[in-house]
Design a protein around this motif. Structure first.
Motif, PDB file in Angstrom:
ATOM      1  N   ILE A  30      10.596   1.039  13.050  1.00 52.09           N
ATOM      2  CA  ILE A  30       9.519   1.216  12.082  1.00 52.09           C
ATOM      3  C   ILE A  30       8.206   1.301  12.849  1.00 52.09           C
ATOM      4  CG2 ILE A  30       8.329   0.239  10.097  1.00 52.09           C
ATOM      5  CD1 ILE A  30      11.070  -1.143   9.456  1.00 52.09           C
ATOM      6  N   LEU A  31       7.596   2.477  12.809  1.00 50.00           N
ATOM      7  CA  LEU A  31       6.363   2.710  13.544  1.00 50.00           C
ATOM      8  C   LEU A  31       5.141   2.215  12.799  1.00 50.00           C
ATOM      9  CD1 LEU A  31       7.101   6.338  14.795  1.00 50.00           C
ATOM     10  CD2 LEU A  31       7.450   4.190  16.025  1.00 50.00           C
ATOM     11  N   GLY A  32       5.255   2.124  11.477  1.00 45.02           N
ATOM     12  CA  GLY A  32       4.121   1.655  10.706  1.00 45.02           C
ATOM     13  C   GLY A  32       4.267   1.937   9.234  1.00 45.02           C
ATOM     14  N   GLU A  33       3.220   1.532   8.495  1.00 46.14           N
ATOM     15  CA  GLU A  33       3.150   1.703   7.054  1.00 46.14           C
ATOM     16  C   GLU A  33       1.756   2.205   6.702  1.00 46.14           C
ATOM     17  OE1 GLU A  33       4.202  -1.825   4.808  1.00 46.14           O
ATOM     18  OE2 GLU A  33       5.238  -2.624   6.569  1.00 46.14           O
ATOM     19  N   CYS A  34       1.691   3.009   5.645  1.00 47.10           N
ATOM     20  CA  CYS A  34       0.407   3.486   5.132  1.00 47.10           C
ATOM     21  C   CYS A  34       0.399   3.358   3.623  1.00 47.10           C
ATOM     22  CB  CYS A  34       0.179   4.945   5.494  1.00 47.10           C
ATOM     23  SG  CYS A  34       0.051   5.277   7.240  1.00 47.10           S
ATOM     24  N   GLY A  35      -0.788   3.116   3.063  1.00 43.35           N
ATOM     25  CA  GLY A  35      -0.920   2.971   1.629  1.00 43.35           C
ATOM     26  C   GLY A  35      -1.611   4.123   0.943  1.00 43.35           C
ATOM     27  N   ASP A  36      -1.974   5.167   1.698  1.00 42.88           N
ATOM     28  CA  ASP A  36      -2.624   6.328   1.088  1.00 42.88           C
ATOM     29  C   ASP A  36      -2.377   7.572   1.935  1.00 42.88           C
ATOM     30  OD1 ASP A  36      -5.121   6.874   2.917  1.00 42.88           O
ATOM     31  OD2 ASP A  36      -5.084   4.704   2.604  1.00 42.88           O
ATOM     32  N   GLY A  37      -2.631   8.722   1.335  1.00 50.15           N
ATOM     33  CA  GLY A  37      -2.345   9.988   1.996  1.00 50.15           C
ATOM     34  C   GLY A  37      -3.195  10.265   3.232  1.00 50.15           C
ATOM     35  N   ALA A  38      -4.480   9.946   3.157  1.00 53.00           N
ATOM     36  CA  ALA A  38      -5.356  10.208   4.303  1.00 53.00           C
ATOM     37  C   ALA A  38      -4.926   9.409   5.531  1.00 53.00           C
ATOM     38  CB  ALA A  38      -6.809   9.895   3.940  1.00 53.00           C
ATOM     39  N   SER A  39      -4.575   8.152   5.322  1.00 50.31           N
ATOM     40  CA  SER A  39      -4.078   7.331   6.432  1.00 50.31           C
ATOM     41  C   SER A  39      -2.761   7.879   6.961  1.00 50.31           C
ATOM     42  CB  SER A  39      -3.872   5.884   5.982  1.00 50.31           C
ATOM     43  OG  SER A  39      -5.078   5.302   5.605  1.00 50.31           O
ATOM     44  N   ALA A  40      -1.934   8.376   6.049  1.00 46.87           N
ATOM     45  CA  ALA A  40      -0.642   8.939   6.457  1.00 46.87           C
ATOM     46  C   ALA A  40      -0.834  10.133   7.371  1.00 46.87           C
ATOM     47  CB  ALA A  40       0.173   9.334   5.226  1.00 46.87           C
ATOM     48  N   VAL A  41      -1.768  11.017   7.030  1.00 49.14           N
ATOM     49  CA  VAL A  41      -2.030  12.195   7.874  1.00 49.14           C
ATOM     50  C   VAL A  41      -2.444  11.752   9.275  1.00 49.14           C
ATOM     51  CG1 VAL A  41      -3.571  14.171   8.209  1.00 49.14           C
ATOM     52  CG2 VAL A  41      -2.567  13.742   5.957  1.00 49.14           C
ATOM     53  N   LEU A  64       2.798  15.565  -1.370  1.00 44.67           N
ATOM     54  CA  LEU A  64       2.834  17.010  -1.133  1.00 44.67           C
ATOM     55  C   LEU A  64       1.552  17.497  -0.471  1.00 44.67           C
ATOM     56  CD1 LEU A  64       4.605  18.207  -4.392  1.00 44.67           C
ATOM     57  CD2 LEU A  64       5.600  17.838  -2.128  1.00 44.67           C
ATOM     58  N   ASP A  65       0.426  16.852  -0.781  1.00 48.54           N
ATOM     59  CA  ASP A  65      -0.833  17.174  -0.101  1.00 48.54           C
ATOM     60  C   ASP A  65      -0.756  16.798   1.383  1.00 48.54           C
ATOM     61  OD1 ASP A  65      -2.029  17.985  -2.562  1.00 48.54           O
ATOM     62  OD2 ASP A  65      -2.493  15.888  -3.012  1.00 48.54           O
ATOM     63  N   VAL A  66      -0.108  15.694   1.677  1.00 45.24           N
ATOM     64  CA  VAL A  66       0.075  15.266   3.067  1.00 45.24           C
ATOM     65  C   VAL A  66       0.888  16.316   3.820  1.00 45.24           C
ATOM     66  CG1 VAL A  66       1.160  13.549   4.593  1.00 45.24           C
ATOM     67  CG2 VAL A  66      -0.129  12.796   2.586  1.00 45.24           C
ATOM     68  N   VAL A  67       1.981  16.769   3.221  1.00 46.65           N
ATOM     69  CA  VAL A  67       2.820  17.785   3.868  1.00 46.65           C
ATOM     70  C   VAL A  67       2.025  19.071   4.061  1.00 46.65           C
ATOM     71  CG1 VAL A  67       4.883  19.208   3.610  1.00 46.65           C
ATOM     72  CG2 VAL A  67       4.972  16.782   3.022  1.00 46.65           C
ATOM     73  N   ALA A  68       1.242  19.466   3.067  1.00 50.80           N
ATOM     74  CA  ALA A  68       0.423  20.678   3.199  1.00 50.80           C
ATOM     75  C   ALA A  68      -0.587  20.542   4.336  1.00 50.80           C
ATOM     76  CB  ALA A  68      -0.288  20.967   1.877  1.00 50.80           C
ATOM     77  N   GLU A  69      -1.124  19.349   4.504  1.00 53.90           N
ATOM     78  CA  GLU A  69      -2.127  19.094   5.554  1.00 53.90           C
ATOM     79  C   GLU A  69      -1.546  19.125   6.950  1.00 53.90           C
ATOM     80  OE1 GLU A  69      -5.895  18.226   7.114  1.00 53.90           O
ATOM     81  OE2 GLU A  69      -5.427  18.642   5.025  1.00 53.90           O
ATOM     82  N   ILE A  70      -0.374  18.528   7.131  1.00 54.38           N
ATOM     83  CA  ILE A  70       0.200  18.425   8.485  1.00 54.38           C
ATOM     84  C   ILE A  70       1.230  19.487   8.781  1.00 54.38           C
ATOM     85  CG2 ILE A  70      -0.212  15.949   8.690  1.00 54.38           C
ATOM     86  CD1 ILE A  70       2.854  15.649   8.165  1.00 54.38           C
ATOM     87  N   GLY A  71       1.787  20.108   7.739  1.00 51.97           N
ATOM     88  CA  GLY A  71       2.837  21.100   7.929  1.00 51.97           C
ATOM     89  C   GLY A  71       4.217  20.431   7.834  1.00 51.97           C
TER      90      GLY A  71
END
Length: 73
Positions: A30-41, A64-71
């Motif tokens: 487990i590399l980490g945890e995030c609670g929102d999309g911006a942190s996830a990106v 889906l916004d996260v996936v669109a942002e990072i590919g």
């Protein structure tokens, strides 16, 4: 060889439940945890996890916004 995992969910209870289930697998790191999309990106770009458990419905920036942002790759 371990699988690096990032868990992303805006609900802490759900996020911790996923982490708790994954901890039992010796092949999972487990590399980490995030609670929102911006942190996830940011964390995905920094950590390059092998696998992301990504909540689709989150405020401001959903999964889906996260996936669109990072590919998808």
């Amino acid at each position: 060889m371990s699988i690096g995992v990032l868990v992303v969910d805006d609900e802490p209870i759900a996020r911790h439940a996923i982490v708790r289930l994954l901890r039992d697998d010796p092949q999972i790191e487990i590399l980490g945890e995030c609670g929102d999309g911006a942190s996830a990106v940011a964390r995905i770009r920094h950590l390059s996890p092998d696998l992301v458990f990504l909540d689709i419905q989150m405020p401001a920036m959903g999964g889906l916004d996260v996936v669109a942002e990072i590919g998808a790759e």
